[in-house]
Design a protein around this motif. Structure first.
Motif, PDB file in Angstrom:
ATOM      1  N   SER A  20       0.878  -1.151  -0.090  1.00 44.24           N
ATOM      2  CA  SER A  20       0.059  -0.071   0.130  1.00 44.24           C
ATOM      3  C   SER A  20       0.794   1.321   0.042  1.00 44.24           C
ATOM      4  O   SER A  20       1.766   1.382   1.072  1.00 44.24           O
ATOM      5  N   PRO A  21       0.566   2.082  -1.080  1.00 43.85           N
ATOM      6  CA  PRO A  21       1.721   3.509  -1.121  1.00 43.85           C
ATOM      7  C   PRO A  21       1.366   4.099   0.355  1.00 43.85           C
ATOM      8  O   PRO A  21       2.499   5.117   0.569  1.00 43.85           O
ATOM      9  N   SER A  22       0.199   4.231   0.866  1.00 42.27           N
ATOM     10  CA  SER A  22      -0.213   5.253   1.621  1.00 42.27           C
ATOM     11  C   SER A  22       0.159   4.660   2.955  1.00 42.27           C
ATOM     12  O   SER A  22       0.225   5.108   4.083  1.00 42.27           O
ATOM     13  N   CYS A  23       0.993   3.096   2.984  1.00 39.95           N
ATOM     14  CA  CYS A  23       1.305   2.581   4.089  1.00 39.95           C
ATOM     15  C   CYS A  23       3.042   2.394   4.388  1.00 39.95           C
ATOM     16  O   CYS A  23       3.671   2.967   4.950  1.00 39.95           O
ATOM     17  N   CYS A  43      -5.071  -3.030   5.220  1.00 38.12           N
ATOM     18  CA  CYS A  43      -4.273  -2.486   3.926  1.00 38.12           C
ATOM     19  C   CYS A  43      -4.692  -3.218   2.768  1.00 38.12           C
ATOM     20  O   CYS A  43      -5.039  -2.606   1.703  1.00 38.12           O
ATOM     21  N   ARG A  46      -8.149  -2.044   2.002  1.00 38.13           N
ATOM     22  CA  ARG A  46      -8.293  -0.585   1.327  1.00 38.13           C
ATOM     23  C   ARG A  46      -7.767  -0.475   0.065  1.00 38.13           C
ATOM     24  O   ARG A  46      -8.175   0.104  -0.819  1.00 38.13           O
ATOM     25  N   GLU A  47      -6.626  -1.283  -0.094  1.00 38.77           N
ATOM     26  CA  GLU A  47      -5.978  -1.282  -1.537  1.00 38.77           C
ATOM     27  C   GLU A  47      -7.000  -1.842  -2.682  1.00 38.77           C
ATOM     28  O   GLU A  47      -7.015  -1.350  -3.742  1.00 38.77           O
TER      29      GLU A  47
END
Ligand SMILES: [Zn+2]
Length: 61
Positions: A20-23, A43, A46-47
């Protein structure tokens, strides 16, 4: 041959970084289950939702 490469890779990196890019947190893959790409089910969910949204926004046929 490919198996040896895979084993060497697993020994070097017993886990990975969350896809996950936001993680992007590192996680430990303890094995025994299916290969993981995310640090947690949160994650992964979400992805999956984000990918679904981006597909819908770009107009999937
Ligand atoms: Zn994560």
């Amino acid at each position: 041959m490919a198996l040896a490469v895979l084993l060497a890779d697993y020994q070097r990196v017993p886990g990975g970084l969350c896809a996950s890019p936001s993680c992007g947190r590192p996680y430990l893959d303890l094995g025994g289950g299916s290969p993981r790409r995310y640090c947690s089910a949160r994650c992964a969910t979400r992805e999956r939702v984000a990918a679904h949204r981006s597909r819908a926004a770009s107009g999937v046929r």
